[in-house]
Design an enzyme around this catalytic site. Sequence first.
Site: not given
Ligand SMILES: NC(=O)c1ccc[n+]([C@@H]2O[C@H](COP(=O)([O-])OP(=O)(O)OC[C@H]3O[C@@H](n4cnc5c(N)ncnc54)[C@H](O)[C@@H]3O)[C@@H](O)[C@H]2O)c1
Ligand SMILES: [Zn+2]
Length: 366
Positions: A123, A144, A186, A228, A238, A242, A246, A249, A253, A266
């Site tokens: 929990r 999130k 971003e 942010k 949100e 907030r 977007n 986006h 998206h 992305h």
């Molecule tokens: N929670 C939120 O508010 C929020 C906001 C924006 C995005 N997201 C989420 O984030 C995700 C995308 O995040 P991301 O772009 O970081 O992707 P990711 O976590 O998949 O990382 C991208 C790739 O880079 C590799 N990697 C990570 N750090 C590395 C490093 N320092 N050196 C070498 N390789 C490395 C990872 O293994 C992966 O293959 C999506 O799922 C998205 O929905 C969430």
């Molecule tokens: Zn985004």
Amino acid sequence: MKTLHVQIGKRSYPIHIGSGLHGRLPDLLREIGWSRRRPLMLVTDDQVGALYGKDVKRDLTDHGFQVGYLTIPAGESSKRLSLLEEMAGDCIRAGLDRTGAILALGGGVVGDLAGFLAASYMRGIPFVQLPTTLLAHDSSVGGKVGVNHPLGKNMIGAFHQPSMVVFDVETLHTLPEREVASGYAEVVKHALIRDVGFVRWLERQVEDLKRLDPESVSEAIWKGCAVKAEVVSQDEKESGLRAILNYGHTIGHALEAAAGYGSLTHGEAVALGMVGEAMLAEESGLCPPVSERIARLLSAFGLPTRLTLELTDEELLERMRRDKKVRKGKLTFALPRGIGRVDMVDGLEESVIRRALNRLRGGEAG
Ligand SMILES: NC(=O)c1ccc[n+]([C@@H]2O[C@H](COP(=O)([O-])OP(=O)(O)OC[C@H]3O[C@@H](n4cnc5c(N)ncnc54)[C@H](O)[C@@H]3O)[C@@H](O)[C@H]2O)c1
Ligand SMILES: [Zn+2]
């Protein structure tokens, strides 16, 4: 080291940003009151784990912390409920109880998944984020967490604030160049929605930022997180403000999904979305010409600003209508009013959206 304090009442937490911070993790954990008696589970993906996992774990165990280690396959496909169940199983078998906590080492995927594990395990237990991508500056603020459902991205999740975020910018040097550019999309977004001074600063710093100069990149992450955090602290769940996060986006998206996940990153999709939505604001007479300046900045970071994929208006409009952000059947966009300000606008005619998409493809203004 730069520190930003995210203020959300009892759930406030610090974000530390700087070079070599992983080595200071044991001290930073003590600063937030985590004693060595608190059992930890370090969650990472196989790529990040191979680069940084062992060192982080060793540092902590050398300082007397008990740390379990859990690796997931790298990539978006790990954000699924079935993997969460397996991870919970690993935690139970490792004896992680209610007094335990999670450390999420990796990009947004690890942050979202390990964060949701923390939100739901027993929990809810605390977690600390150790972001290793630039894009994760976005996910490190706002709380999130969650996983995808076969019917939609991020459909299952929760709000769960981290206890601390420790951003070691040294790790960014191993990120593929395309991921770096994607992360900057971003950062640029945060500047564009709230802070014209930040936009000017980015315009001046592009070269330093691209070569990941630690001072500049820490400053950019700090400023991006600050925007942010300010928005989120006014609207944690949100309901209103907030939604301006977007920006870029709605079109972004749609492009990401229509192109097939993986063909555009992305950040690339959001870059195109920001230019397209700026054009949409111009076409609707909501703001003076800004799209060219926005495109110039994004392009300087190596991001695409012209839509060259063969996607029809119909495909894209259909995706936009299915977007989570559609309220009462109306397409709602976060649209710029100028550089540094974005407002929510709904009820736009489809013909205006088509004109903006046409311009995004390099066509004439309407
Ligand atoms: N929670 C939120 O508010 C929020 C906001 C924006 C995005 N997201 C989420 O984030 C995700 C995308 O995040 P991301 O772009 O970081 O992707 P990711 O976590 O998949 O990382 C991208 C790739 O880079 C590799 N990697 C990570 N750090 C590395 C490093 N320092 N050196 C070498 N390789 C490395 C990872 O293994 C992966 O293959 C999506 O799922 C998205 O929905 C969430
Ligand atoms: Zn985004």
